[in-house]
Design an enzyme around this catalytic site. Sequence first.
Site, short mmCIF file in Angstrom:
data_model
loop_
_atom_site.label_atom_id
_atom_site.label_comp_id
_atom_site.label_asym_id
_atom_site.label_seq_id
_atom_site.Cartn_x
_atom_site.Cartn_y
_atom_site.Cartn_z
N LYS A 53 0.85 -1.21 0.00
CA LYS A 53 0.00 0.00 0.00
C LYS A 53 0.88 1.25 0.00
O LYS A 53 2.10 1.16 0.20
CB LYS A 53 -0.93 -0.03 1.21
CG LYS A 53 -0.23 -0.05 2.55
CD LYS A 53 -1.20 -0.27 3.69
CE LYS A 53 -0.44 -0.41 4.99
NZ LYS A 53 -1.12 0.14 6.13
N TYR A 277 15.40 30.77 3.72
CA TYR A 277 14.32 31.53 4.34
C TYR A 277 14.57 31.75 5.83
O TYR A 277 14.99 30.82 6.54
CB TYR A 277 13.00 30.77 4.22
CG TYR A 277 12.37 30.80 2.84
CD1 TYR A 277 11.92 31.98 2.28
CD2 TYR A 277 12.20 29.62 2.13
CE1 TYR A 277 11.33 31.99 1.02
CE2 TYR A 277 11.60 29.61 0.89
CZ TYR A 277 11.17 30.81 0.33
OH TYR A 277 10.59 30.81 -0.90
N MET A 325 10.71 24.51 -0.46
CA MET A 325 9.88 23.56 -1.20
C MET A 325 10.69 22.78 -2.23
O MET A 325 10.50 21.58 -2.41
CB MET A 325 8.74 24.31 -1.92
CG MET A 325 7.71 23.39 -2.52
SD MET A 325 6.44 24.23 -3.46
CE MET A 325 5.59 25.14 -2.20
C1 LIG Z 1 -3.70 -4.31 8.61
C2 LIG Z 1 -2.23 -4.21 8.33
N1 LIG Z 1 -1.51 -5.34 8.24
C3 LIG Z 1 -0.18 -5.32 7.99
C4 LIG Z 1 0.49 -4.13 7.84
C5 LIG Z 1 1.98 -4.13 7.58
O1 LIG Z 1 2.68 -3.60 8.68
P1 LIG Z 1 4.27 -3.47 8.69
O2 LIG Z 1 4.61 -2.48 7.64
O3 LIG Z 1 4.57 -2.98 10.06
O4 LIG Z 1 4.82 -4.81 8.40
C6 LIG Z 1 -0.22 -2.93 7.94
C7 LIG Z 1 0.51 -1.66 7.82
O5 LIG Z 1 0.25 -0.65 8.39
C8 LIG Z 1 -1.61 -2.96 8.20
O6 LIG Z 1 -2.33 -1.85 8.29
#
Ligand SMILES: Cc1ncc(COP(=O)(O)O)c(C=O)c1O
Length: 392
Positions: A53, A277, A325
Amino acid sequence: MRAQEQDGGRGAREQETAVYRAQANVNLAAIERNCARLSTQLRDGAALCAVVKADGYGHGAVASARAALAGGASWLAVADTREARELRDAGLREPRVLVMGALTPVELEQALALDADVVVWNEAFVRAVAAAGGGRVHVKLDSGMGRLGTRDPQEATRVAQAAQSAPGVELAGVMTHFATADELDDGGFFAAQLASFARWARTIKQRSPEVIVHAANSAATMREHEAQFDMVRCGIAIYGMDPFGKDPAARALEPALELRSYVAEVKLCRSGESAGYGRQFVADGDTHIGVLPIGYGDGWRRGLSNNADVLIAGRRHPLVGTVSMDSITVELGADADAAKLRGERAILIGIQGSERITAEEIARRLDTINYEITCALTPRVIRTYHRDGAAL
Ligand SMILES: Cc1ncc(COP(=O)(O)O)c(C=O)c1O
């Protein structure tokens, strides 16, 4: 592209010409090896789900996913539908993709159309999945995180049973998420969460042995064998960052991401003159300032003003003044040779010579976690990929 360095004084070291102003150069072989190493730490039969993700924690979701699969992962996890679609559109059609986040009704339909697994924790969700034509669901017990999921094991059981009897719906998994897996000194909270989830999951497993039980993130995977169940969901560790915020090398994790810029300009800064800045740096003697074209618009946070080092020509140089920036300024010293550093590569995260700057170091300076450092890198930072130095 390499140009032989003009400076005889620094010997035969080569200067690499920068290609991009701000570049995240990701070693996919490192992700692959991190996954392979994690796999060897898993109990028999446990699967590795690579969490990609937030654009693979800033590393690029698709490239990271492919590397993780090559390293032994068999599942992928994302937070939302758009992320699932990116994987499917890139041709990753075979691996199961788990969408872990909350979904609106529209997003739920889209996720199921992408053949992704979704997370449910009440019977209305199960009905919504059936109404959308069915799909694979994972029931989430909130064993202590206090976010998504039901806190009530009996309700979780009812949801699981509803999933098993709803037309077109398949109970694929049951899951939870730990709140303190990365805190070794958590007063027993992790152990309590693990015990309550294990108790409930056992009742599901007795009736339905095919259901996949999963709970562990990277920290839990490394910390406790018993938390691994049938599958682990690892994110941070696959990118070679340490889930406990310590030196990744201590747990044989290889950081995959190098953050680079270059010295676009060098100027003399006389005693009393300032850079940036707000004049947050004023030279107390004659010195040279290097200007690097990377700033908070790239995710190099303003909190690093007067609060980071950058590697140039194999040495640490302090970031001085305010992060802008689009640029930062670093102090290169009084030596007239500093002018020759114009055009030199600058490493903000990574290794140069015998020096090393980790995402964990930057996180400590910002009083945050390593996750936030790489996730913060904006799309303006060009992602490039290699395998142990061989460009892809
Ligand atoms: C539901 C869930 N499982 C697994 C993970 C993976 O966690 P990590 O990056 O600490 O291994 C996350 C990450 O935030 C998560 O939200």
